[in-house]
Design an enzyme around this catalytic site. Structure first.
Site, short mmCIF file in Angstrom:
data_model
loop_
_atom_site.label_atom_id
_atom_site.label_comp_id
_atom_site.label_asym_id
_atom_site.label_seq_id
_atom_site.Cartn_x
_atom_site.Cartn_y
_atom_site.Cartn_z
N ALA A 1 0.51 5.06 -2.41
CA ALA A 1 0.52 5.47 -3.97
C ALA A 1 1.51 5.07 -4.68
CB ALA A 1 0.10 6.78 -4.11
N ARG B 1 -6.94 -0.50 -7.36
CA ARG B 1 -6.89 0.31 -6.45
C ARG B 1 -7.29 1.93 -7.27
NH1 ARG B 1 -4.87 -0.08 -1.10
NH2 ARG B 1 -6.34 1.56 -0.63
N GLN C 1 -2.33 1.38 9.85
CA GLN C 1 -1.16 1.73 9.09
C GLN C 1 0.00 2.48 10.20
OE1 GLN C 1 -4.10 2.20 7.56
NE2 GLN C 1 -4.04 2.08 5.32
N ARG D 1 1.01 -1.16 -0.07
CA ARG D 1 -0.08 -0.06 0.10
C ARG D 1 0.84 1.28 0.07
NH1 ARG D 1 2.56 1.56 3.74
NH2 ARG D 1 1.25 3.17 3.93
N ASP E 1 -2.79 10.64 -1.97
CA ASP E 1 -2.94 9.71 -2.98
C ASP E 1 -3.54 10.47 -4.36
OD1 ASP E 1 -3.02 6.56 -1.98
OD2 ASP E 1 -3.41 8.25 -0.30
#
Length: 357
Positions: free
Chosen positions: A51, A89, A197, A49, A238
């Protein structure tokens, strides 16, 4: 986080190795991916994970997909492969740019062997360029902090370090660069519900680096700014629209509002591929909705013994419903500066600064 065992993405010529971020910090375990389908699942299920890391992984997924094919490349098959990786995604614009560039690089190429080599080279280029951009971004970010001040207290959200990039990181890259400049940095890491995260990955990176770090829940930032001197909030992103509205992990918008209320500068770290000037504002940014179970239970998190961290993984009543938007949009007026590899600037300067990049 520069040692090989901590690099989250490692291309091995015939397969891809990803540090499985779902089981950190309990285990440091690599996934061996040999097909495009395995890569898509790893992206979708958040084994990888961040970007930049998603975009790089996506291109190597394309490479694996092309490698499994032989002979003449059927245009429909090629388009299906590109689309399947793109759809893994939808919010992070880096993946959009990467797929678009991957497609452009093979225009007119009719054999899978050549396509494989082109995409493999592109993925390796991306890794090199992303690491260089992160280091430049980090050095630029240092310039926003007073040179005569020896200690800085910084709040961050989600994970924006080596684990989310090709190395060094964006927001955590600024923190690393401050440390390397001889400053003491104290980090307050939002745990970042629901996937944690911050508490799992940011705290892990900071402990590996020996940087002082305290985990806070996402709702503690107001108390913290009231009771301790916070020098800055630094986050990654992102996707950034032309007006400066910024999509980042859910909870970032709340943090921006609290920072504005307390007069704490709110900085967004973004490499050039994070900007999407085709979108006028954040209202046009697609927001990924994820599984309700990520909010209602923790069955995706296991301890080092392989057992669920919670009995049966449940943290809510059976049958309880949940909303789970993966991102939110922080309004441009809440952002003091963007920190990029090509300088620091206010949201109103985005179009001007990106003209020559």
């Amino acid at each position: 986080m520069s040692h090989p065992e901590f690099l989250p993405i490692q291309w091995k010529s015939t397969y891809l190795e990803l540090l499985d971020q779902r089981i950190l910090p309990g285990k440091k375990e690599f996934l061996k991916l040999s097909t495009a389908e395995e890569t898509i699942i790893a992206i979708r299920e958040m084994a990888v994970r961040g970007a930049p890391a998603i975009a790089i992984t996506g291109v190597f997924g394309l490479t694996l997909g092309a490698k499994s094919r032989t002979g003449v490349a059927d245009p429909k098959d090629l388009e299906t492969l590109l689309s399947s990786v793109f759809e893994s995604r939808p919010t992070a614009v880096n993946l959009t740019y990467a797929i678009r560039e991957a497609k452009n690089r093979v225009q007119g190429i009719t054999d899978w062997e050549t396509i494989t080599k082109i995409w493999e080279t592109y993925g390796q280029e991306m890794m090199t360029e992303d690491l260089a951009a992160n280091k430049a971004l980090g050095e630029n970010g240092v310039q926003l902090f007073p040179k005569d001040q020896k200690e800085f207290h910084i709040i961050t959200h989600c994970n924006t370090g080596a684990l989310a990039t090709a190395g060094h990181g964006t927001a955590l890259g600024v923190i690393r660069s401050l440390r390397d400049a001889g400053k003491k940095v104290v980090v307050y890491a939002d745990e970042t519900r629901p996937f944690l995260q911050g508490s799992r990955l940011t705290a892990f990176e900071m402990m590996e680096e020996g940087i002082e770090c305290y985990i806070i829940t996402d709702g503690m930032s107001g108390w913290l700014m009231n009771h301790r001197k916070i020098d800055a909030v630094i986050v990654g992103c992102d996707r950034v629209a032309a007006n400066g509205d910024t999509a980042n992990k859910i909870g970032t918008y709340n943090l921006g509002i609290v920072a504005k209320e307390h007069g704490v500068p709110f900085y967004v770290c973004a490499t050039k591929d994070s900007f999407d000037l085709k979108l006028k504002s954040g209202e046009e940014i697609p927001i990924e909705m994820r599984k309700e179970s990520e909010v209602t239970q923790f069955d995706f998190l296991k301890g080092s013994d392989g057992k669920y961290l919670f009995p049966e993984g449940k943290t809510s009543p059976v049958g309880a419903r949940a909303l789970n938007p993966s991102f939110d949009v922080t309004k441009a007026h809440l952002i003091k500066n963007f920190i990029t590899e090509f300088g620091c600037f206010v949201p109103a300067e985005i179009s001007l600064r990106l003209k020559n990049v």
